[in-house]
Motif scaffolding. Structure first.
Motif, PDB file in Angstrom:
ATOM      1  N   GLY A  47       0.795  -1.219   0.000  1.00 22.26           N
ATOM      2  CA  GLY A  47       0.000   0.000   0.000  1.00 22.26           C
ATOM      3  C   GLY A  47       0.826   1.267   0.000  1.00 22.26           C
ATOM      4  N   GLU A  48       2.161   1.149  -0.029  1.00 27.21           N
ATOM      5  CA  GLU A  48       3.002   2.355  -0.003  1.00 27.21           C
ATOM      6  C   GLU A  48       3.182   2.969  -1.385  1.00 27.21           C
ATOM      7  OE1 GLU A  48       6.644   1.409   1.947  1.00 27.21           O
ATOM      8  OE2 GLU A  48       5.771   1.618   3.941  1.00 27.21           O
ATOM      9  N   ALA A  49       2.713   2.293  -2.421  1.00 28.71           N
ATOM     10  CA  ALA A  49       2.809   2.868  -3.768  1.00 28.71           C
ATOM     11  C   ALA A  49       1.405   2.934  -4.368  1.00 28.71           C
ATOM     12  CB  ALA A  49       3.742   2.040  -4.647  1.00 28.71           C
ATOM     13  N   ALA A  50       1.271   3.721  -5.413  1.00 32.00           N
ATOM     14  CA  ALA A  50      -0.042   3.918  -6.026  1.00 32.00           C
ATOM     15  C   ALA A  50      -0.525   2.629  -6.690  1.00 32.00           C
ATOM     16  CB  ALA A  50       0.031   5.035  -7.059  1.00 32.00           C
ATOM     17  N   GLU A  89      10.285  -9.993  -3.194  1.00 29.33           N
ATOM     18  CA  GLU A  89       9.048 -10.288  -3.896  1.00 29.33           C
ATOM     19  C   GLU A  89       8.725  -9.122  -4.820  1.00 29.33           C
ATOM     20  OE1 GLU A  89       6.204 -12.095  -1.053  1.00 29.33           O
ATOM     21  OE2 GLU A  89       4.689 -10.883  -2.041  1.00 29.33           O
ATOM     22  N   VAL A  90       8.021  -9.408  -5.890  1.00 32.15           N
ATOM     23  CA  VAL A  90       7.618  -8.366  -6.833  1.00 32.15           C
ATOM     24  C   VAL A  90       6.095  -8.371  -6.932  1.00 32.15           C
ATOM     25  CG1 VAL A  90       7.774  -7.537  -9.214  1.00 32.15           C
ATOM     26  CG2 VAL A  90       9.757  -8.639  -8.118  1.00 32.15           C
ATOM     27  N   ALA A  91       5.499  -7.195  -6.827  1.00 30.45           N
ATOM     28  CA  ALA A  91       4.036  -7.089  -6.870  1.00 30.45           C
ATOM     29  C   ALA A  91       3.639  -5.916  -7.739  1.00 30.45           C
ATOM     30  CB  ALA A  91       3.487  -6.896  -5.452  1.00 30.45           C
ATOM     31  N   VAL A  92       2.417  -5.962  -8.237  1.00 31.91           N
ATOM     32  CA  VAL A  92       1.796  -4.772  -8.811  1.00 31.91           C
ATOM     33  C   VAL A  92       0.673  -4.408  -7.856  1.00 31.91           C
ATOM     34  CG1 VAL A  92       0.335  -3.921 -10.679  1.00 31.91           C
ATOM     35  CG2 VAL A  92       2.449  -5.147 -11.204  1.00 31.91           C
ATOM     36  N   PRO A 103      -5.940  -5.056   1.461  1.00 37.38           N
ATOM     37  CA  PRO A 103      -4.984  -4.442   0.527  1.00 37.38           C
ATOM     38  C   PRO A 103      -4.104  -3.384   1.181  1.00 37.38           C
ATOM     39  CG  PRO A 103      -7.266  -3.803   0.030  1.00 37.38           C
ATOM     40  CD  PRO A 103      -7.329  -4.908   1.028  1.00 37.38           C
ATOM     41  N   GLY A 104      -4.536  -2.844   2.310  1.00 40.28           N
ATOM     42  CA  GLY A 104      -3.750  -1.802   2.976  1.00 40.28           C
ATOM     43  C   GLY A 104      -2.809  -2.325   4.051  1.00 40.28           C
ATOM     44  N   VAL A 105      -2.552  -3.641   4.051  1.00 37.12           N
ATOM     45  CA  VAL A 105      -1.709  -4.227   5.102  1.00 37.12           C
ATOM     46  C   VAL A 105      -0.407  -3.436   5.264  1.00 37.12           C
ATOM     47  CG1 VAL A 105      -0.696  -5.919   3.488  1.00 37.12           C
ATOM     48  CG2 VAL A 105      -0.605  -6.324   5.959  1.00 37.12           C
ATOM     49  N   GLY A 106      -0.077  -3.142   6.517  1.00 33.87           N
ATOM     50  CA  GLY A 106       1.183  -2.475   6.811  1.00 33.87           C
ATOM     51  C   GLY A 106       1.137  -0.959   6.673  1.00 33.87           C
TER      52      GLY A 106
END
Lengths: 277, 277, 277
Positions: free
Chosen positions: A227-230, A245-248, B82-85
């Protein structure tokens, strides 16, 4: 542990199931029916019946990821067994220290590869297949009845020959190369997040380089949590499995980056350290 | 064994799980392993691990639909997060009257929206995230261990600050318009049946009008249950959730009517009540 | 209840669920919540919630395959019920000898067809639908509460009228024809393996003929288990269900052979037995 051993204090023994039979398969129901013939109460937990058919590597990931979280003495039955009825052995194994050991009933085909990296092998025994067993469903005809007998007090020492080691698959490990450290995607979760073979301890190097290479893509946004990126951003982070890990964010990294199991990932040597020849 | 054998007391406490991790996910297994570290027996029930990824609204529907059916004191763990952390809070909450209360452990992101419409909030507490928790999997690192401690006797009063209210999503409610009452599709089940936001109490108006408008379609067959019309018919009826529902007998209403969550539905003013200007 | 409370004697009674509600459906959660209102501990097992919608035949296969494996006295609740709320009856039934009986709560629509071939009907009763039940969800409103009352000691004799027989579907049986014995595909599992209606007792005839006809294909590789032929081979073998089965080693026979439920299979008269006119 038996019901008597725990003096009413704790949960009954936990038995888990991991198969490639498909959720809702009658094969799973047959396994459970046989297990429930045990006279001793136990707690039955499905880990997965959605392992891709015959995919020993996927089963090994799942078992290795899951088993350390379970209470001491949990019995994990793993039936991903493309070689059923052939020369491959069935085995019982105990892994891990006495205060946190896990037991397994499975084919000796590599399904414990990752579990064995996390918990040392303490003991293993070959399992004899009784002549009346079918040739195609040893989970139902051999492992489940044996598990029921364990629950009811059978000691593993009464099984077949002890084994010193178990079959393992080649398991991807990061490699140092002149250009940096190279790994690969080792798991893709239901969110499409890519778990890599690069351990969390490489984070300082990732931060120094400033980007993670995933196939032909460079992931330049390093975050602490999704949640730290848009929404829609591709990010790299330390995932819950202890790997990079890589996420979108709120999307799927596997689709966006066209990645699959085995896709190469790399942390290049930082530009500042590149030396002209 | 009968009830008499165990002193006639009751089932052990029920703990449910609702996540978007995917059936057969190792994340679910990790959650369960941690929960089963409790010393006190309990009954573990999967509600769903098939919530669409990050879909708080879908989770809210499912939790709201399911929770009133469970025994008093059931503990529902909901991890669609989705906002974990990030700054979003983790909360414990108790809903409903003493004889029928339900407890929850979840992120305070709206997953209890429908549950709160059905059962009043009695108490809620903020949950402190311990510093050793991962930033990406609070279900495993915070909620499951806390649930295990609740099972073993921890009182919620020992948690963080009390909260007067919880986050909620906008939830569709029927609206009166000059042309009639308007609602929308709020859930589509596995049969493709459309649950609308129009409550069962509107049935007399539906009968007076004689048809239900669903997007650009008019459903003119009103029945008491699916089997009252021929296979393939589109019908409207009072569904088991207490709302007006649209089905295609032995078929899929979502496909036939090109409907999705949010598709408008309406009960027009009966033709006899239309007045010329 | 704790392990000590039941003296370590035996498992609690087993209750299974088979539905077409879809995994993770709130309808399943509602069923379970109602069941768990029982005062008596029991063991809840999901057989499947992935029965194709309204597919009574598929449910009959699954129930018939699964139920004999369960402990005596298991209660199987089957809710595949396209006729809910219509004239079709709800029934309780007991099948099989006293040492191995299975009980059922289900609509009387044929879902027990295969179970009745494996275990004889011992007793059955019609179930009265209380007037307050919904017209569309008898699983939740009638069967689950009744199961809870059974768990708590209700005797089936207190139900409605006894029934001498139950509804059954036409079930495929092999037929002798001038050209050989003819059957069909009766189940396709998650591996794509084809279970046929030809019983294992026909193996000598299959061996004499040397091939199995499946639709327009001839399977000429007869094996004891999957791993005895090379990956990709189409093979025939005796499967774990006691029928002749067709598989593609580490592949999918359904795709390769374009087979589905009902695809004809045959063991031709051996060439040596063909006589010129």
């Amino acid at each position: 542990m038996t019901a008597a051993d725990n003096g009413g204090t704790a949960m009954t023994r936990v038995v888990t199931l991991t198969t490639d039979f498909g959720s809702g398969s009658g094969y799973v129901a047959e396994l459970k029916g046989r297990l429930l013939q045990a006279m001793t109460p136990f707690t039955l937990v499905d880990i997965s019946h959605e392992v891709p058919p015959h995919d020993i590597r996927a089963a090994a990931w799942l078992v290795g990821q899951s088993c350390p979280a379970f209470p001491t003495g949990t019995l994990h039955i793993v039936v991903v067994d493309p070689g059923v009825g052939t020369e491959r052995q069935l085995v019982w194994a105990r892994l891990g220290p006495p205060q946190a050991h896990q037991e397994f009933l499975c084919p000796d085909n590599g399904v414990l590869t990752l579990a064995l990296k996390r918990l040392p092998l303490v003991a293993a025994r070959r399992i004899r297949v009784p002549p009346e067993a079918s040739a195609t469903f040893h989970g139902r005809d051999v492992l489940a009845p044996l598990a029921a007998r364990f629950l009811d007090g059978l000691h593993p020492e009464s099984l077949g020959d002890p084994l010193d080691q178990l079959a393992t698959l080649r398991w991807p490990a990061p490699e140092e190369a002149p250009t940096g450290v190279q790994g690969e995607v080792i798991n893709i979760d239901a969110f499409g997040n890519l778990v890599t073979s690069l351990p969390a301890t490489l984070l300082p190097r990732l931060q120094a380089t400033g980007y993670l290479r995933v196939g032909r893509h460079e992931i330049t946004t390093l975050v602490r949590t999704y949640g730290e990126a848009a929404a829609g951003s591709a990010v790299a982070l330390i995932g819950s499995q202890g790997f990079i890990e890589v996420a979108v964010v709120e999307g799927r990294a596997d689709k966006r980056l066209s990645a699959r199991i085995g896709t190469p990932v790399a942390i290049d040597i930082p530009a500042s350290e590149n030396r002209p020849n």
